[in-house]
Write a protein that holds these residues in place. Structure first.
Motif, short mmCIF file in Angstrom:
data_model
loop_
_atom_site.label_atom_id
_atom_site.label_comp_id
_atom_site.label_asym_id
_atom_site.label_seq_id
_atom_site.Cartn_x
_atom_site.Cartn_y
_atom_site.Cartn_z
N GLU A 13 0.82 -1.20 0.00
CA GLU A 13 0.00 0.00 0.00
C GLU A 13 0.86 1.26 0.00
O GLU A 13 1.88 1.33 0.68
N VAL A 14 0.44 2.23 -0.77
CA VAL A 14 1.08 3.54 -0.78
C VAL A 14 -0.02 4.54 -0.45
O VAL A 14 -1.01 4.65 -1.15
N ILE A 15 0.16 5.26 0.65
CA ILE A 15 -0.87 6.19 1.11
C ILE A 15 -0.50 7.60 0.65
O ILE A 15 0.57 8.11 0.99
N VAL A 16 -1.39 8.20 -0.11
CA VAL A 16 -1.22 9.59 -0.57
C VAL A 16 -2.22 10.42 0.23
O VAL A 16 -3.42 10.24 0.11
N THR A 36 6.74 3.58 -5.30
CA THR A 36 6.29 2.28 -5.80
C THR A 36 7.36 1.51 -6.57
O THR A 36 7.06 0.45 -7.11
N GLN A 37 8.59 2.00 -6.60
CA GLN A 37 9.59 1.34 -7.43
C GLN A 37 9.94 -0.06 -6.95
O GLN A 37 10.27 -0.93 -7.75
N SER A 38 9.87 -0.34 -5.67
CA SER A 38 10.23 -1.66 -5.15
C SER A 38 9.00 -2.52 -4.82
O SER A 38 9.15 -3.61 -4.28
N ILE A 39 7.81 -2.04 -5.14
CA ILE A 39 6.58 -2.76 -4.81
C ILE A 39 6.06 -3.44 -6.07
O ILE A 39 5.98 -2.82 -7.13
N ASN A 88 1.53 6.66 -14.06
CA ASN A 88 2.52 5.69 -13.57
C ASN A 88 2.07 4.26 -13.82
O ASN A 88 2.78 3.33 -13.47
N GLY A 89 0.88 4.06 -14.36
CA GLY A 89 0.38 2.71 -14.61
C GLY A 89 -0.15 2.04 -13.37
O GLY A 89 -0.21 0.81 -13.30
N LEU A 90 -0.55 2.82 -12.38
CA LEU A 90 -1.07 2.27 -11.13
C LEU A 90 -2.59 2.26 -11.21
O LEU A 90 -3.22 3.31 -11.25
N ILE A 110 -2.81 2.18 -4.32
CA ILE A 110 -2.74 3.57 -3.92
C ILE A 110 -3.98 3.90 -3.10
O ILE A 110 -5.09 3.71 -3.56
N ILE A 111 -3.77 4.39 -1.88
CA ILE A 111 -4.87 4.82 -1.02
C ILE A 111 -4.83 6.35 -0.97
O ILE A 111 -3.86 6.93 -0.49
N ILE A 112 -5.85 6.96 -1.51
CA ILE A 112 -5.95 8.42 -1.50
C ILE A 112 -6.75 8.82 -0.27
O ILE A 112 -7.94 8.56 -0.18
N SER A 113 -6.06 9.41 0.69
CA SER A 113 -6.68 9.82 1.95
C SER A 113 -6.74 11.33 1.95
O SER A 113 -5.74 12.01 2.19
N ALA A 114 -7.92 11.86 1.68
CA ALA A 114 -8.08 13.30 1.54
C ALA A 114 -8.85 13.87 2.71
O ALA A 114 -9.76 13.23 3.23
N ASP A 115 -8.48 15.07 3.10
CA ASP A 115 -9.22 15.82 4.10
C ASP A 115 -10.60 16.13 3.51
O ASP A 115 -10.74 16.30 2.30
N ALA A 116 -11.59 16.20 4.35
CA ALA A 116 -12.95 16.48 3.87
C ALA A 116 -13.03 17.85 3.20
O ALA A 116 -13.88 18.07 2.33
#
Length: 141
Positions: free
Chosen positions: A59-62, A93-96, A124-126, A101-107
């Motif tokens: 998981e990559v959290i943005v 994500t280079q080693s994953i 990026n092809g994700l 991708i988890i997009i965690s945005a403020d309301a």
């Protein structure tokens, strides 16, 4: 001289053939359709675990703040354009093998900032994206 026409007979509507056809259709539907009292649906319900949250390495959290600042895996991204996000996501994500991708945005975050993260992930092809919203207090909704 006779100037008026003879009355033509009223047209006759015969409903018996229509009723016969309708009855045949109803009988066909009753014989060809199966009815069941209960419909089974396979559901996979979520389970809760009170133990410590597990870390998922794929998981990559943005995170997006209400001011529009980005951070990728808790590392602040100094730019606010798509190219900077593309580079930050590529580094994260280079080693994953198959990252999510988890997009965690403020309301209060703008819709445009979420769209920028989605565009950077697409370039990026994700393809595996998921979304989370947070109130300004930091609690997930």
């Amino acid at each position: 001289m006779k100037f008026h026409r003879d009355k033509s007979p009223e047209p006759e509507i015969n409903l018996i053939p229509f009723i016969d056809i309708l009855l045949v259709v109803v009988i066909f539907l009753m014989l060809s359709t199966t009815y069941s009292k209960f419909t089974e649906m396979q559901l996979n319900l979520p389970v809760a675990d009170a133990a410590a949250p597990k870390e998922y390495p794929h998981e990559v959290i943005v995170s997006i703040s209400s001011e529009g600042a980005f951070s990728v895996n808790r590392n602040l991204v100094n730019t606010r354009d798509v190219q900077g996000l593309i580079q930050a996501l590529a580094q994260a994500t280079q080693s994953i093998e198959s990252p999510m991708i988890i997009i965690s945005a403020d309301a209060q975050a703008s819709h445009q900032s979420v769209m920028m993260v989605m565009e950077a992930a697409r370039r990026n092809g994700l393809n595996q994206l998921t979304f989370a919203a947070q109130s300004s207090g930091g609690k997930a909704d």
